[in-house]
Design an enzyme around this catalytic site. Structure first.
Site, mmCIF file in Angstrom:
data_model
loop_
_atom_site.group_PDB
_atom_site.id
_atom_site.type_symbol
_atom_site.label_atom_id
_atom_site.label_comp_id
_atom_site.label_asym_id
_atom_site.label_seq_id
_atom_site.Cartn_x
_atom_site.Cartn_y
_atom_site.Cartn_z
ATOM 1 N N LYS A 22 0.838 -1.220 0.000
ATOM 2 C CA LYS A 22 0.000 0.000 0.000
ATOM 3 C C LYS A 22 0.859 1.250 0.000
ATOM 4 O O LYS A 22 0.646 2.173 -0.786
ATOM 5 C CB LYS A 22 -0.904 -0.006 1.244
ATOM 6 C CG LYS A 22 -1.544 1.346 1.533
ATOM 7 C CD LYS A 22 -2.412 1.337 2.766
ATOM 8 C CE LYS A 22 -1.745 1.617 4.081
ATOM 9 N NZ LYS A 22 -1.411 3.027 4.352
ATOM 10 N N ASN A 23 1.852 1.265 0.898
ATOM 11 C CA ASN A 23 2.611 2.510 1.066
ATOM 12 C C ASN A 23 3.610 2.764 -0.065
ATOM 13 O O ASN A 23 4.169 3.856 -0.161
ATOM 14 C CB ASN A 23 3.303 2.528 2.436
ATOM 15 C CG ASN A 23 2.285 2.706 3.551
ATOM 16 O OD1 ASN A 23 1.130 3.018 3.293
ATOM 17 N ND2 ASN A 23 2.702 2.498 4.789
ATOM 18 N N CYS A 117 -5.392 13.671 12.994
ATOM 19 C CA CYS A 117 -5.141 12.264 12.683
ATOM 20 C C CYS A 117 -5.165 11.470 13.980
ATOM 21 O O CYS A 117 -4.718 11.952 15.017
ATOM 22 C CB CYS A 117 -3.784 12.146 12.004
ATOM 23 S SG CYS A 117 -3.309 10.463 11.666
ATOM 24 N N ARG A 122 0.813 14.926 13.111
ATOM 25 C CA ARG A 122 1.254 14.725 11.725
ATOM 26 C C ARG A 122 1.236 16.006 10.880
ATOM 27 O O ARG A 122 0.469 16.123 9.914
ATOM 28 C CB ARG A 122 0.424 13.626 11.057
ATOM 29 C CG ARG A 122 0.564 12.306 11.765
ATOM 30 C CD ARG A 122 -0.194 11.215 11.086
ATOM 31 N NE ARG A 122 0.509 10.653 9.949
ATOM 32 C CZ ARG A 122 0.017 9.679 9.188
ATOM 33 N NH1 ARG A 122 -1.164 9.190 9.430
ATOM 34 N NH2 ARG A 122 0.705 9.207 8.177
ATOM 35 N N ASP A 307 4.822 1.129 12.235
ATOM 36 C CA ASP A 307 3.639 0.453 11.685
ATOM 37 C C ASP A 307 3.495 -0.988 12.186
ATOM 38 O O ASP A 307 2.512 -1.657 11.857
ATOM 39 C CB ASP A 307 3.690 0.446 10.145
ATOM 40 C CG ASP A 307 3.423 1.829 9.568
ATOM 41 O OD1 ASP A 307 2.953 2.698 10.310
ATOM 42 O OD2 ASP A 307 3.708 2.030 8.368
ATOM 43 N N ARG A 400 -8.620 -0.315 4.903
ATOM 44 C CA ARG A 400 -7.750 0.665 4.235
ATOM 45 C C ARG A 400 -6.414 0.039 3.856
ATOM 46 O O ARG A 400 -5.762 0.499 2.928
ATOM 47 C CB ARG A 400 -7.476 1.855 5.174
ATOM 48 C CG ARG A 400 -8.693 2.692 5.451
ATOM 49 C CD ARG A 400 -8.326 3.880 6.277
ATOM 50 N NE ARG A 400 -7.255 4.639 5.628
ATOM 51 C CZ ARG A 400 -6.683 5.718 6.134
ATOM 52 N NH1 ARG A 400 -7.072 6.180 7.295
ATOM 53 N NH2 ARG A 400 -5.733 6.342 5.484
#
Ligand code: EPZ
Length: 422
Positions: A22-23, A117, A122, A307, A400
């Site tokens: 995803k990233n 967030c 952020r 993460d 997501r």
């Protein structure tokens, strides 16, 4: 809102095929703005964040064709709308990555400020500071960053004050079309920066040093089309490894990238998990030794990734001994702790940044609420090791970033079901 119902107690056993990252996919999709020719991107994961980026590119005026096996073909139409609206940027902060490419190619961009967030403030100050250094005129009007560089961006030296993945990516993309050379010091070294650089190079950009803390970009007048394949998702890989460890399972992970998760592999071995690494596969057996809780300290790559912190807290919660988990990247990334405590975990805080996790032999199922993407998976892990039923609310966070979560977990023996509200 969909929920996940988990009946705990089953060790994860079998094979999981890892999806595209995803990233990596999100910034590479944003990079498609930089070229008027088509960019073909293979192995894109089917995720809600990817859908949001496709919607944003469509709003801007790009054509995105989704082919079989999630190969995307992105090309530009004649008319461009140089504005990224609030509803799409607030849904997904990676939308802010269209700022650099729009400004570099079109000399103007209006991108909504992302706002608050769940995992911390952020800010985007480093993105804006770097773009100003590249000669852009930047102001904030009615919640939007309005940026102009009518005569184009000009290469310069940028020293980042903090290591930021998105900031490095935004500036690297902008600098590809700037006049002259740009040097980014204190750049992020994450694989997603290296991946983006590789894609930009395939499009004709001149970039050296991606993957180190100093990146040099020699601006070119235009970028071409290219074909690019997204690398396997390192966070998904590590998440399934930690989940298999917590359930004392045995897993083979296929189509993955062992080199990108060395810090997590080392920690799992320290916990007592037996791991064998291949070129693109990982075999893991958590049934050989008793598992010990280990200290975790999150850091930019190649350190232990933020993460994967939440998932490791869940593993430590059911391992022997007491561990300290320190979060250094985001200010508010311990929301999962309060939910894991509802499942019977013994976790307290030392200040705002360190969780003290005392391992307990068993957790007990309970209703819990997902708060952000990775925190959500820590609750899935909690549910899979708990006695009885755990019902996780707000699982849109999981959708997501984890492709086919219940199908993948069911295929390796987990008792996980989606309760759909539609
Ligand atoms: C990326 O976010 C990832 N997202 C995040 O993954 C990941 O947690 C994070 O990098 C850190 O590894 C994507 O790649 C889409 P940062 P990003 O800018 O780029 C501060 C997930 O779960 N900062 O590297 O937004 C910031 O507040 C997500 O998949 C500034 O101070 O993160 C943070 O403390 C969550 N000013 C630190 O830097 C800035 O201008 C690192 O953030 C920018 C950032």
């Amino acid at each position: 809102m969909d929920k996940l119902l988990i009946r705990g107690g089953n060790p994860l056993t079998g094979t999981v095929t890892i999806s595209g990252s995803k990233n990596s996919a999100l910034p590479i999709l944003a990079a498609s703005i930089l070229s008027e020719a088509s960019l073909r991107i293979a192995n894109v994961p089917h995720l809600n964040d990817v859908t949001t980026m496709i919607e944003l590119l469509g709003t801007i005026g790009l054509d995105v064709t989704v082919e079989e096996n999630m190969t995307l073909d992105v090309s530009t139409r004649d008319i461009l709308n140089l504005r990224a609206p609030y509803n799409l940027v607030k849904t997904m902060r990676a939308s802010f990555l269209v700022l650099g490419p729009l400004l570099a190619l079109h000399g103007h961009a209006e991108v909504s400020l992302p706002g608050g967030c769940a995992i911390g403030p952020r800010p985007v100050d480093q993105h804006l500071k770097g773009l100003s250094a590249l000669g852009a005129d930047i102001r904030v009007e009615e919640g939007y960053v309005v940026a102009d560089a009518k005569r184009g961006l000009i290469g310069t030296t940028i020293a980042m004050d903090v290591v930021t993945v998105g900031g490095t990516q935004n500036l690297m993309m902008a600098a590809t079309l700037a006049r002259g050379e740009t040097t980014i010091y204190n750049a992020a070294c994450e694989p997603e920066v290296t991946e983006l650089a590789a894609c930009l190079k395939a499009m004709g950009a001149q970039i050296e040093g991606a993957g180190t803390d100093t990146i040099r970009i020699d601006g070119v007048s235009s970028l071409q089309g290219a074909e690019f394949r997204i690398t396997p998702d390192r966070v998904e890989t590590a998440t399934y490894m930690i989940a298999a460890a917590a359930t004392r399972g045995q897993l083979l992970l296929k189509n993955t990238c062992p080199d990108q998760i060395k810090a997590v592999t080392a920690k799992l071995q320290e916990s007592g998990v037996s791991i064998t690494l291949g070129e693109d596969w990982i075999k893991l057996d958590a049934g050989v030794h008793d598992l010990t809780a280990v200290d975790i300290f999150t850091e930019p790559y190649p350190g232990f990734p933020t993460d994967m912190q939440a998932q490791y807290v869940a593993l430590n919660a059911v391992s022997e001994g007491t561990s300290r988990v320190t979060e250094t990247i985001f200010e508010n990334r311990f929301m999962h702790v309060h939910e894991l405590v509802r499942l019977g975990a013994d976790i307290s805080f030392e200040g705002n940044t360190t969780a003290i996790v005392k391992g307990v032999p068993r957790l007990k199922g309970a209703p819990v609420m997902a708060t952000d993407l990775r925190a959500s998976f820590s609750l899935v892990i909690g549910g899979m090791v708990a006695d009885g039923e755990t019902l996780i609310d707000r699982i849109y966070h999981i959708d997501r970033g984890y492709e086919c979560i219940e199908e993948k977990l069911q295929s390796v023996g987990a008792d996980v079901h989606r309760l759909s509200s539609r």
